[in-house]
Design a protein around this motif. Structure first.
Motif, PDB file in Angstrom:
ATOM      1  N   GLN A 137     -11.969 -25.358  29.533  1.00  0.00           N
ATOM      2  CA  GLN A 137     -11.267 -24.740  28.408  1.00  0.00           C
ATOM      3  C   GLN A 137     -10.348 -25.739  27.718  1.00  0.00           C
ATOM      4  N   GLN A 138      -9.612 -26.511  28.508  1.00  0.00           N
ATOM      5  CA  GLN A 138      -8.679 -27.480  27.937  1.00  0.00           C
ATOM      6  C   GLN A 138      -9.410 -28.591  27.185  1.00  0.00           C
ATOM      7  N   GLU A 139     -10.502 -29.070  27.773  1.00  0.00           N
ATOM      8  CA  GLU A 139     -11.255 -30.138  27.121  1.00  0.00           C
ATOM      9  C   GLU A 139     -11.895 -29.651  25.838  1.00  0.00           C
ATOM     10  N   ALA A 140     -12.371 -28.423  25.818  1.00  0.00           N
ATOM     11  CA  ALA A 140     -12.960 -27.868  24.601  1.00  0.00           C
ATOM     12  C   ALA A 140     -11.913 -27.759  23.498  1.00  0.00           C
ATOM     13  N   ALA A 141     -10.686 -27.417  23.869  1.00  0.00           N
ATOM     14  CA  ALA A 141      -9.627 -27.260  22.871  1.00  0.00           C
ATOM     15  C   ALA A 141      -9.114 -28.605  22.378  1.00  0.00           C
ATOM     16  N   LEU A 145     -11.692 -36.966  26.410  1.00  0.00           N
ATOM     17  CA  LEU A 145     -10.814 -38.122  26.519  1.00  0.00           C
ATOM     18  C   LEU A 145     -11.431 -39.131  27.481  1.00  0.00           C
ATOM     19  N   PRO A 146     -11.290 -40.425  27.196  1.00  0.00           N
ATOM     20  CA  PRO A 146     -11.918 -41.434  28.062  1.00  0.00           C
ATOM     21  C   PRO A 146     -11.249 -41.526  29.418  1.00  0.00           C
ATOM     22  N   GLY A 147     -12.078 -41.799  30.422  1.00  0.00           N
ATOM     23  CA  GLY A 147     -11.625 -41.999  31.797  1.00  0.00           C
ATOM     24  C   GLY A 147     -12.739 -42.655  32.577  1.00  0.00           C
ATOM     25  N   PRO A 148     -12.484 -43.054  33.811  1.00  0.00           N
ATOM     26  CA  PRO A 148     -13.461 -43.843  34.561  1.00  0.00           C
ATOM     27  C   PRO A 148     -14.563 -43.020  35.208  1.00  0.00           C
ATOM     28  N   TYR A 149     -14.372 -41.718  35.321  1.00  0.00           N
ATOM     29  CA  TYR A 149     -15.335 -40.883  36.037  1.00  0.00           C
ATOM     30  C   TYR A 149     -15.732 -39.702  35.165  1.00  0.00           C
ATOM     31  N   ASP A 150     -16.876 -39.134  35.493  1.00  0.00           N
ATOM     32  CA  ASP A 150     -17.331 -37.945  34.799  1.00  0.00           C
ATOM     33  C   ASP A 150     -16.683 -36.718  35.424  1.00  0.00           C
ATOM     34  N   GLU A 151     -15.368 -36.728  35.436  1.00  0.00           N
ATOM     35  CA  GLU A 151     -14.567 -35.648  36.000  1.00  0.00           C
ATOM     36  C   GLU A 151     -13.368 -35.406  35.088  1.00  0.00           C
ATOM     37  N   PRO A 152     -12.914 -34.159  34.971  1.00  0.00           N
ATOM     38  CA  PRO A 152     -11.929 -33.798  33.946  1.00  0.00           C
ATOM     39  C   PRO A 152     -10.485 -33.778  34.438  1.00  0.00           C
ATOM     40  N   TYR A 153     -10.105 -34.676  35.335  1.00  0.00           N
ATOM     41  CA  TYR A 153      -8.805 -34.555  35.993  1.00  0.00           C
ATOM     42  C   TYR A 153      -7.623 -34.680  35.042  1.00  0.00           C
ATOM     43  N   GLN A 154      -7.806 -35.354  33.883  1.00  0.00           N
ATOM     44  CA  GLN A 154      -6.662 -35.518  32.988  1.00  0.00           C
ATOM     45  C   GLN A 154      -6.328 -34.237  32.223  1.00  0.00           C
ATOM     46  N   PHE A 155      -7.165 -33.200  32.357  1.00  0.00           N
ATOM     47  CA  PHE A 155      -6.917 -31.948  31.653  1.00  0.00           C
ATOM     48  C   PHE A 155      -6.225 -30.903  32.522  1.00  0.00           C
ATOM     49  N   ILE A 156      -5.717 -31.303  33.680  1.00  0.00           N
ATOM     50  CA  ILE A 156      -5.026 -30.385  34.570  1.00  0.00           C
ATOM     51  C   ILE A 156      -3.967 -31.169  35.323  1.00  0.00           C
ATOM     52  N   ARG A 157      -2.783 -30.583  35.474  1.00  0.00           N
ATOM     53  CA  ARG A 157      -1.702 -31.276  36.178  1.00  0.00           C
ATOM     54  C   ARG A 157      -1.881 -31.034  37.676  1.00  0.00           C
TER      55      ARG A 157
END
Length: 789
Positions: A137-141, A145-157
């Motif tokens: 949901q956060q990434e869609a909104a 964003l670029p990062g080293p892995y195909d994982e969405p960790y920067q979209f959650i604290r």
């Protein structure tokens, strides 16, 4: 009144969304879903073989924790529900009424529930949204964003490495991961206490929560000194200054004692108590020198990652063991890496006691982060809470904004996918330094690492600030460390496999091979095993079987990192820090760690114990460096000998040296010592007192070593066995691996080079009666020039 009551009993867990319907099972609080499912026998050990791959559904499932507890009115005017840690996207309901929605693993929460409690049975429910649903949901909104892995960790604290790393599994957790309590209080409570320590005392900044219009007296006490302040009606803050006569300072390990004072604050019936250390800390930014009590400190440290993928399992006893392993190498610092956590109070308490300096990254790592209003509010809330929580600890000496995100923006091709969007700079250059300056002005802040001191400077510039060196391991041989002349190296590392017993317990492959499925799964670095073999270079033979692969790659890791450490220490005081990547592992894996995921010390650990010794003798830039990291001058005679592999001297020299305290002396050697007649048959030996440095004139495969020969005896000793070995021939880096016979066995020394006639005794700690013949045979006893069976 002020009383606390834990709410850790009677919890159950059930799935609420996702592909699996799991009804009520017992839950442990503090804990997480993975460990509850494991305890219930519903999943296999996530750390064994490739079980991780079959558990991805857990992070894509919603979960609900429920409990009931009895409550009776206690006369308090306030009752607050305290969650010290919720992981991560949660709705809290008390007696069916929603009382909070949370979105941050790094925060704690205090909820006023007095009017929602009823006499008798009360129900408490915490419903967690699936982390992957939230990040989608956060990434869609926000947009990718670029990062080293195909994982969405920067979209959650949330702990970033929960989503996997190049040393860790992808085990995306949910749960009540820190304690939950009720707090009943009346009149006033100490909502925030911020001790600003000085060398001669402390200024305590206090903020109250209060009811009523009566003045509140706040009392502070330290070292027999007591100060009072009256907070009038309608006000909430006070500052109390305490001056400590004849104050004793807190010093980093190796620089003096770690004196701690108990600081106690009271207001009404509420009490706050912490141990503080009186000291000053400053940062010389261009040279990047950490200065404690006016004294520059050479930082000999390790990077620290979360010690378990499920951090609620990391006890104080486990931390004490790991910290002991750090300080026993001679280390004086730990860097809490930005892909992990603000660690537990136990972590910083132990660092205070041991004199370990703590570098604390804010939890941002290796990616562009959103700066929308919601995320920014969460970042501000977590930073404020944790700065206040941790600032009483004298071990904490620097706040750092992030790990490698500024480098990513400069060097990792982020700008095109970002297309002008924010990437986190607002946190590192504005929000976080403002919070630190406001709340904790006694400590330095640094925007990120690597960082060269200004946003427009290249973070790869070694002449200022901090650098990370990953050319070695990534592309270059470890001798490439010699091309760097840095001010401070905050990350550098080289991989090696874990102990044999650790691999055997985690991997059921029969047989074990470097590329068997389980071994391959426990290697998370891209092209990792190929880099291990490539890294052997000309230094060691290419292995022909698993046992040789395991030995040579572990040995090469030890040599690589000790080469880097001794290189940078020889540059002291120009270079003032080496922080090795990394001390520890979160599971059994081939990695850069010195201590593996089952707490076993790898050969690297023993090599670092020599490289981090207070006094160091090392070959450097064609000569010799003597490094004195003590408060006393170091004087003596240095004996230098060029000899052949049979132990016969070919040339000798002696030099008198005088190294000032906390300094380095570099000596040039005579040509008769440095110019061999036959490089394949000669070596150079430097000795002073108990210190020795050995340099071969050729790489090991090219050396004309005699086949190793020795005399050995094994005798019973306190707690185990003593293995006495006397060299008949030269023995190149003799090592003993008793865990191959007894997984619980340990050895006190490794990687010892002996000349003919010299003797070493290894002490093996074991409760088993080990077979001496096996203990002295391949593959338990190893040396580079061994006579193979």
């Amino acid at each position: 009144m002020s009383t606390y009551r834990s709410l850790h009993d009677g919890w159950t867990l059930s799935s609420t969304t996702g592909v699996r319907d799991l009804d009520t099972i017992p839950a442990t609080v503090p804990g997480c879903v993975h460990t509850d499912l494991l305890a219930a026998g519903l999943i296999d050990d996530p750390y064994r073989d490739d079980n991780e791959n079959r558990l991805t559904w857990i992070g894509r499932t919603g979960w609900t924790y429920r409990t009931a507890f009895d409550w009776q009115p206690d006369g308090a005017t306030h009752t607050d529900l305290l969650f010290d840690g919720l992981d991560t996207i949660a709705v809290v309901r008390l007696n069916g009424t929603r009382v909070a929605a949370t979105a941050n693993m790094h925060r704690s929460y205090r909820l006023d529930v007095r009017d929602m409690l009823t006499p008798g049975t009360n129900t408490l429910e915490v419903e967690f949204q699936a982390p992957y649903d939230y990040t989608a949901q956060q990434e869609a909104a926000y947009g990718p964003l670029p990062g080293p892995y195909d994982e969405p960790y920067q979209f959650i604290r949330k702990m970033a490495c929960n989503f996997g790393w190049d040393w860790g599994p992808t085990l995306v957790t949910s749960g009540i991961w820190r304690p939950v309590r009720l707090h009943s209080w009346s009149g006033a409570r100490l909502a925030e206490v911020r001790p600003h320590v000085r060398a001669d005392g402390v200024d305590v900044h206090v903020r109250l929560d209060r009811d009523g219009e009566q003045p509140v007296t706040v009392t502070a006490e330290i070292a027999g000194v007591t100060v009072h302040a009256v907070v009038p009606a309608g006000q909430h803050e006070a500052v109390l200054r305490l001056d400590v006569p004849d104050a004793r300072l807190w010093w980093p390990r190796g620089h003096g004692p770690q004196h701690l004072y108990q600081l106690t604050l009271t207001a009404a019936d509420d009490t706050w108590t912490r141990r503080v250390g009186l000291r000053t800390v400053a940062l010389d930014p261009d040279a990047f020198r950490i200065i404690v009590n006016g004294r520059p400190v050479f930082v000999k440290g390790f990077n620290w990652i979360p010690d378990d993928c499920f951090p609620h399992r990391v006890t104080r006893e486990r931390l004490a063991q790991r910290f002991g392993q750090a300080v026993d190498t001679g280390a004086n610092a730990l860097r809490v890496w930005g892909g992990g956590l603000y660690e537990s109070d136990d972590f910083y308490d132990l660092a205070d006691e041991l004199g370990l300096l703590v570098w604390q990254d804010f939890p941002f790592a290796c990616a562009a982060y959103p700066e929308d209003g919601t995320t920014r509010a969460e970042v501000e809330a977590e930073a404020r809470q944790n700065v206040v929580r941790l600032m009483s600890h004298p071990s904490l000496v620097i706040w750092c904004g992030n790990n490698e995100n500024i480098e990513g923006h400069q060097h990792w091709d982020w700008r095109e996918p970002l297309a002008g969007r924010d990437w986190g700079a607002g946190y590192y250059f504005d929000l976080l330094p403002r919070i630190v300056a406001e709340l904790d002005p006694t400590r330095p802040y640094w925007p990120g690492s690597p960082y060269s001191g200004a946003p427009d400077r290249d973070v790869h510039d070694p002449s200022t600030g901090t650098i990370h060196i990953w050319t070695v391991w990534g592309r270059q041989d470890y001798t490439y460390y010699d091309t760097y002349t840095p001010r401070f190296v905050a990350e550098f590392g080289f991989q090696g496999p874990p102990a044999y017993a650790t691999l055997r317990a985690a991997v059921s492959d029969q047989p074990l091979t470097p590329d068997s499925p389980g071994i391959a799964h426990h290697q998370k670095a891209t092209d990792g095993n190929a880099k291990l073999l490539r890294g052997l270079g000309e230094h060691l033979p290419q292995p022909g079987n698993f046992d040789d692969w395991h030995y040579y790659t572990q040995l090469n890791q030890a040599r690589a990192i000790s080469h880097g450490v001794t290189r940078f220490r020889a540059l002291m005081p120009y270079c003032m820090g080496t922080i090795v990547w990394q001390l520890n592992d979160c599971w059994p894996v081939t990695s850069w760690a010195a201590v593996d995921g089952d707490a076993r010390r790898k050969p690297l650990w023993y090599a670092l114990r020599r490289a981090y010794a207070d006094r160091l003798l090392t070959f450097h830039d064609g000569g010799i460096a003597l490094v004195n990291d003590t408060d006393e001058p170091w004087t003596g005679d240095l004996a230098l000998t060029r000899l052949d592999v049979t132990g016969q001297p070919l040339a000798k020299d002696a030099v008198t040296f005088d190294v000032p305290a906390r300094d380095t002396v570099r000596l040039t050697l005579a040509d008769t010592l440095t110019t061999p007649a036959d490089p394949a048959r000669e070596l150079l030996l430097a000795e002073t007192g108990e210190l020795r440095a050995v340099k071969m004139f050729a790489e090991d495969p090219a050396m004309a070593y005699p086949a190793a020969d020795f005399d050995a005896t094994v005798t019973p000793a306190n707690g185990g066995l003593d293995v006495h070995i006397t060299a008949v021939t030269l023995l190149r880096e003799l090592a003993l691996f008793p865990d191959r016979l007894d997984p619980a066995a340990t050895v006190d020394e490794q990687l010892v080079t002996l000349l003919p006639g010299e003797t070493v005794t290894f002490h093996v700690t074991t409760a088993q009666a080990l077979d001496p013949e096996q203990l002295l045979a391949y593959p338990v006893l190893r040396t580079v020039n061994e006579a193979r069976p």
